[in-house]
Design a protein around this motif. Structure first.
Motif, short mmCIF file in Angstrom:
data_model
loop_
_atom_site.label_atom_id
_atom_site.label_comp_id
_atom_site.label_asym_id
_atom_site.label_seq_id
_atom_site.Cartn_x
_atom_site.Cartn_y
_atom_site.Cartn_z
N ASN A 15 -0.44 -11.92 -3.43
CA ASN A 15 -1.14 -11.18 -2.38
C ASN A 15 -0.70 -11.69 -1.01
O ASN A 15 -0.41 -10.92 -0.09
CB ASN A 15 -2.64 -11.33 -2.55
N ALA B 93 1.80 -9.74 1.92
CA ALA B 93 1.34 -9.57 3.30
C ALA B 93 2.31 -10.22 4.29
O ALA B 93 2.54 -9.69 5.38
CB ALA B 93 -0.05 -10.18 3.46
N ARG C 181 2.53 -3.21 6.41
CA ARG C 181 1.78 -4.16 5.58
C ARG C 181 0.76 -3.47 4.69
O ARG C 181 0.65 -3.78 3.50
CB ARG C 181 1.09 -5.20 6.48
N THR C 182 -0.01 -2.53 5.24
CA THR C 182 -1.02 -1.86 4.45
C THR C 182 -0.39 -1.08 3.30
O THR C 182 -0.88 -1.11 2.16
CB THR C 182 -1.86 -0.91 5.33
N MET D 251 0.84 -3.53 0.64
CA MET D 251 -0.26 -4.04 -0.17
C MET D 251 -0.71 -3.00 -1.19
O MET D 251 -0.98 -3.32 -2.36
CB MET D 251 -1.44 -4.42 0.72
N GLY D 252 -0.76 -1.74 -0.77
CA GLY D 252 -1.16 -0.67 -1.69
C GLY D 252 -0.18 -0.52 -2.83
O GLY D 252 -0.57 -0.35 -3.99
N GLY E 115 -2.64 3.86 -0.93
CA GLY E 115 -1.75 3.09 -0.07
C GLY E 115 -1.19 3.90 1.08
O GLY E 115 -1.09 3.41 2.21
N LEU F 24 -9.46 1.55 6.75
CA LEU F 24 -9.36 0.84 5.48
C LEU F 24 -10.73 0.61 4.85
O LEU F 24 -10.94 0.87 3.66
CB LEU F 24 -8.65 -0.50 5.70
N SER G 296 -7.28 -1.66 -4.81
CA SER G 296 -6.23 -1.65 -3.79
C SER G 296 -6.83 -1.91 -2.40
O SER G 296 -6.30 -2.70 -1.61
CB SER G 296 -5.49 -0.31 -3.80
N TYR H 265 -7.95 -5.66 -2.19
CA TYR H 265 -6.83 -6.57 -2.03
C TYR H 265 -6.25 -6.50 -0.62
O TYR H 265 -5.87 -7.52 -0.04
CB TYR H 265 -5.74 -6.25 -3.06
N THR H 266 -6.18 -5.30 -0.09
CA THR H 266 -5.66 -5.14 1.28
C THR H 266 -6.62 -5.78 2.27
O THR H 266 -6.19 -6.41 3.26
CB THR H 266 -5.46 -3.66 1.60
N ARG I 259 -6.05 -8.88 5.11
CA ARG I 259 -6.28 -8.59 6.53
C ARG I 259 -7.41 -9.40 7.15
O ARG I 259 -7.45 -9.56 8.37
CB ARG I 259 -6.58 -7.09 6.70
#
Length: 421
Positions: free
Chosen positions: A117, A121, A129-130, A133-134, A294, A302, A347, A350-351, A355
């Motif tokens: 993770n 990132a 980045r988002t 991560m997705g 994502g 988000l 998802s 985790y994002t 962040r």
């Protein structure tokens, strides 16, 4: 993002896919284990939870290790542990020994989860980045889909042990890939600096096709005093507790679908290979949901999107049990929809982990949230098994378990979301 960055992120997607297969391998094998060893649902629920217990411990302990000794070293060590654990399961002849090796496998998976993770990132650009991560998160259901298809064929040709041999070999293949293509990130190197840090940073930048720098940015005060306790200090404590609770509660619902679907389908009268196919449909829904999520959260808020997915997950998990589907097509459709919403919510969570925690405690914070949250993963199959043994119908069990995602949604509504680099 350069080609090298994309490759590093792609390997993290692959590692998450490996995690998806490793965790679900026991689910694919569970009908065969139950038949061969003659164990009841309560005992089977305990076996299904063993690697989740190890995962919880591994995430909390090894997440902090990854922030101290490096993400790359931690991932490599975890891969070795996972390969050993998967291989040794094939030699077991009792529930006790099987459980020990599943706990060890879980330790490796937990530490790797916290690390990948953070790596995703830190290797992704701010703009992507988002999305990165997705995409990383959908690796989990992708691994389960591919692993499910392969497992279905292995179960036709061999017994349940073949699934773990396949997992052990696949895990070992990733060791050289990480060694060659995934160095420590610029972010981590900047925080853990020494006299040759500038040269190391410029070497990393050159490797990934970026220009050199002449000076390093100053070390932030919180980075100089970084410790595991940082995530529970006033500035981060509320955030840590809320995201951890939300993950814990949602994972109860998420793992009910992943862990009990094969056994539920077999109990409804379908053979084990078809039971595995229903679980594959659940994970295909997870792949689609994670991919859509994502891309969508590049434009949508988000936090709001994640809360919406959590509400949807609670509805679909309840429907999986309450709709009364008794055909393979109906079960597969409900499993697909459940997987779509539950994995989209994962998802989002985790994002959020990537962040809300700063770089110097990103793996620590992620590992803490995943580790404590995976207590919900360990609780889920045990709780469901107990509810079934008490005589509750599938509809009542599913509706009860679905309350986890609903509670998680309300927890995130209370979160003050402050994105960090």
């Amino acid at each position: 993002m350069s080609r090298g960055q994309i490759i590093a992120v792609a390997i993290m997607v692959g590692l998450n896919a490996l995690d998806g297969f490793d965790v679900l391998s026991i689910s694919f094998a569970s009908p065969g284990i139950a038949t061969e060893w003659g164990i009841d649902r309560v005992a089977l629920g305990a076996v299904l939870s063993m690697e989740l217990i190890g995962m919880a411990v591994g995430s909390v302990v090894l997440g902090g290790v990854a922030d101290r000794i490096g993400r790359r070293r931690t991932i490599l060590g975890c891969l070795v542990v996972m390969a050993l654990g998967m291989a040794m399961v094939t030699q077991t002849t009792s529930v006790t020994v099987l459980s020990i090796w599943r706990v060890l496998t879980g330790l490796g998976i937990g530490g790797m989860l916290a690390s990948i993770n953070a790596v995703t990132a830190e290797f992704a650009s701010t703009r992507r980045r988002t999305l990165a991560m997705g995409i990383m998160v959908i690796g989990y259901p992708m691994g389960a889909v591919i692993g499910g298809l392969i497992s279905a064929q292995l179960l036709v040709m061999f017994d349940w042990r073949a699934i773990f041999w396949f997992g052990a070999i696949l895990t070992a293949v990733f060791i050289p890939l990480v060694w060659i293509f995934v160095p420590e990130s610029v972010h981590y190197t900047l925080v853990h600096r020494n006299p040759d840090t500038l040269a190391r940073i410029n070497a990393l930048l050159a490797r990934f096709g970026h220009g050199a720098v002449s000076v390093l940015p100053p070390v932030r005060e919180e980075e100089e005093k970084a410790s595991i306790a940082d995530i529970l200090r006033p500035g981060l404590m509320a955030t840590t507790l809320l995201v951890t609770f939300a993950y814990f509660a949602h994972i109860v619902s998420f793992y009910f679908i992943l862990k009990w679907t094969p056994k539920i389908v077999v109990d409804l009268g379908f053979p084990p290979p078809e039971a595995a196919s229903v679980l594959v449909w659940a994970n295909m829904g997870g792949v689609l949901g994670g991919a859509i999520f994502g891309f969508a959260v590049q434009r949508l808020p988000l936090k709001g999107a994640t809360v919406t997915m959590l509400f949807g997950a609670s509805i679909m998990v309840a429907l999986f049990g309450a709709a009364g589907a008794n055909t393979l097509v109906g079960l597969s459709g409900l499993a697909f929809a459940s997987g779509l919403f539950t994995n989209s919510a994962v998802s989002g969570l985790y994002t959020l982990f990537a962040r809300v925690f700063p770089t110097h405690v990103r793996a620590t914070g992620t590992g803490f949230a995943i580790g404590i949250g995976r207590g919900g993963a360990a609780l889920s199959p045990i709780l469901a098994g107990a509810l079934f043994e008490w005589g509750l119908s599938l509809a009542l069990v599913a509706t009860t378990i679905a309350l986890g995602s609903l509670t998680a949604a309300f927890a995130l509504l209370a979160l003050r979301f402050q994105p960090r680099d």
